[in-house]
Design a protein around this motif. Structure first.
Motif, PDB file in Angstrom:
ATOM      1  N   VAL A  63       0.863  -1.175   0.000  1.00  0.00           N
ATOM      2  CA  VAL A  63       0.000   0.000   0.000  1.00  0.00           C
ATOM      3  C   VAL A  63       0.901   1.226   0.000  1.00  0.00           C
ATOM      4  N   ILE A  64       0.621   2.176  -0.882  1.00  0.00           N
ATOM      5  CA  ILE A  64       1.346   3.437  -0.898  1.00  0.00           C
ATOM      6  C   ILE A  64       0.540   4.465  -0.124  1.00  0.00           C
ATOM      7  N   LEU A  65       1.157   5.064   0.889  1.00  0.00           N
ATOM      8  CA  LEU A  65       0.502   6.085   1.698  1.00  0.00           C
ATOM      9  C   LEU A  65       0.963   7.468   1.268  1.00  0.00           C
ATOM     10  N   ASN A  66       0.011   8.371   1.109  1.00  0.00           N
ATOM     11  CA  ASN A  66       0.253   9.781   0.844  1.00  0.00           C
ATOM     12  C   ASN A  66      -0.313  10.597   1.988  1.00  0.00           C
ATOM     13  N   PRO A  67       0.069  11.871   2.104  1.00  0.00           N
ATOM     14  CA  PRO A  67      -0.448  12.685   3.198  1.00  0.00           C
ATOM     15  C   PRO A  67      -1.982  12.648   3.262  1.00  0.00           C
ATOM     16  N   GLY A  68      -2.490  12.389   4.457  1.00  0.00           N
ATOM     17  CA  GLY A  68      -3.922  12.251   4.657  1.00  0.00           C
ATOM     18  C   GLY A  68      -4.386  10.816   4.707  1.00  0.00           C
ATOM     19  N   ASP A  69      -3.520   9.857   4.317  1.00  0.00           N
ATOM     20  CA  ASP A  69      -3.883   8.446   4.379  1.00  0.00           C
ATOM     21  C   ASP A  69      -3.592   7.878   5.763  1.00  0.00           C
ATOM     22  N   VAL A  70      -4.402   6.882   6.139  1.00  0.00           N
ATOM     23  CA  VAL A  70      -4.264   6.228   7.442  1.00  0.00           C
ATOM     24  C   VAL A  70      -4.194   4.727   7.223  1.00  0.00           C
ATOM     25  N   VAL A  71      -3.236   4.071   7.877  1.00  0.00           N
ATOM     26  CA  VAL A  71      -3.194   2.617   7.882  1.00  0.00           C
ATOM     27  C   VAL A  71      -3.324   2.150   9.325  1.00  0.00           C
ATOM     28  N   ALA A  72      -4.243   1.204   9.544  1.00  0.00           N
ATOM     29  CA  ALA A  72      -4.500   0.652  10.874  1.00  0.00           C
ATOM     30  C   ALA A  72      -4.061  -0.803  10.880  1.00  0.00           C
ATOM     31  N   LEU A  73      -3.290  -1.179  11.892  1.00  0.00           N
ATOM     32  CA  LEU A  73      -2.671  -2.502  11.940  1.00  0.00           C
ATOM     33  C   LEU A  73      -3.136  -3.253  13.180  1.00  0.00           C
ATOM     34  N   THR A  74      -3.593  -4.493  12.986  1.00  0.00           N
ATOM     35  CA  THR A  74      -3.860  -5.334  14.140  1.00  0.00           C
ATOM     36  C   THR A  74      -2.533  -5.792  14.737  1.00  0.00           C
ATOM     37  N   ALA A  75      -2.582  -6.344  15.939  1.00  0.00           N
ATOM     38  CA  ALA A  75      -1.346  -6.665  16.671  1.00  0.00           C
ATOM     39  C   ALA A  75      -0.458  -7.651  15.921  1.00  0.00           C
TER      40      ALA A  75
END
Length: 207
Positions: free
Chosen positions: A154-166
């Motif tokens: 996944v490419i993240l740009n400003p304003g993007d959010v990535v949520a990760l489980t443990a």
């Protein structure tokens, strides 16, 4: 500082390396009174209500967006990456026996992280720059119990959010010509379940 995309994204990453959009990634209008102390208080309430990673992440992500658009000062609370290691961490909040850690993290262009999980749920909101998240999953074999394989990126740009489980496994790479800056939020880390993986030797070690 942050320039949001015309279209922002929320990505949820789980242990099998899959990722899916979740929640409402629309950029909120800046608020006048949403402060860090209120954010932390509301997070503590969420942790009392929701007890699984996915439910918590879905409830917390909108608050992260609200905080970032309402607290411009917070976006500037980062340190220039240390050239000796290629990155830096600035702790905005950590308290003994409080179940949250809030950081601003910056990386020099071209720097990469190890492949790792966090042993805790986590949220990363990109503030500046561009970041590649490679997503991995465990693929054990009888003689290689810690074998992993690449699933996607996944490419993240400003304003993007990535949520990760443990148990989500990822690695990051800072893209472009400018340092990346991100707002990182983590729950209580289970250090006995936090690992760094080597796909060449198919081994894992505490991280």
């Amino acid at each position: 500082m942050v320039t949001h995309n015309l279209v922002n994204h929320n990505w949820l990453v789980e242990a099998d390396g899959s990722h899916r959009p979740f929640g409402n990634p629309e950029t909120l209008e800046p608020g006048r009174y949403y402060r860090l102390y209120r954010f932390l208080t509301e997070l503590e309430d969420i942790l009392e209500i929701f007890h699984d990673d996915v439910s918590r992440l879905e409830a917390i992500a909108p608050l992260v967006r609200k905080l970032l658009v309402s607290s411009y000062w917070l976006q500037l609370e980062y340190s220039v990456p240390d050239p000796s290691v290629g990155w830096s961490v600035n702790y905005l909040f950590r308290e003994h026996e409080f179940p949250l850690t809030v950081q601003m993290v910056s990386w020099l262009p071209g720097q990469t992280s190890s492949i790792h999980n966090h042993g805790s749920w986590g949220i990363v909101a990109l503030v500046a720059g561009q970041e590649r998240n490679r997503l991995w999953r465990r693929a054990p074999q009888p003689d290689q119990p810690d074998r992993i394989e690449l699933v996607d990126e996944v490419i993240l740009n400003p304003g993007d959010v990535v949520a990760l489980t443990a148990d989500a496994i990822h690695s990051i790479e800072a893209l472009g010509q400018e340092p990346t800056v991100s707002f990182n939020l983590y729950g209580v880390t289970r250090f006995d379940q936090r690992y760094e993986f080597d796909p060449a030797t198919h081994t894992a070690k505490p991280f």
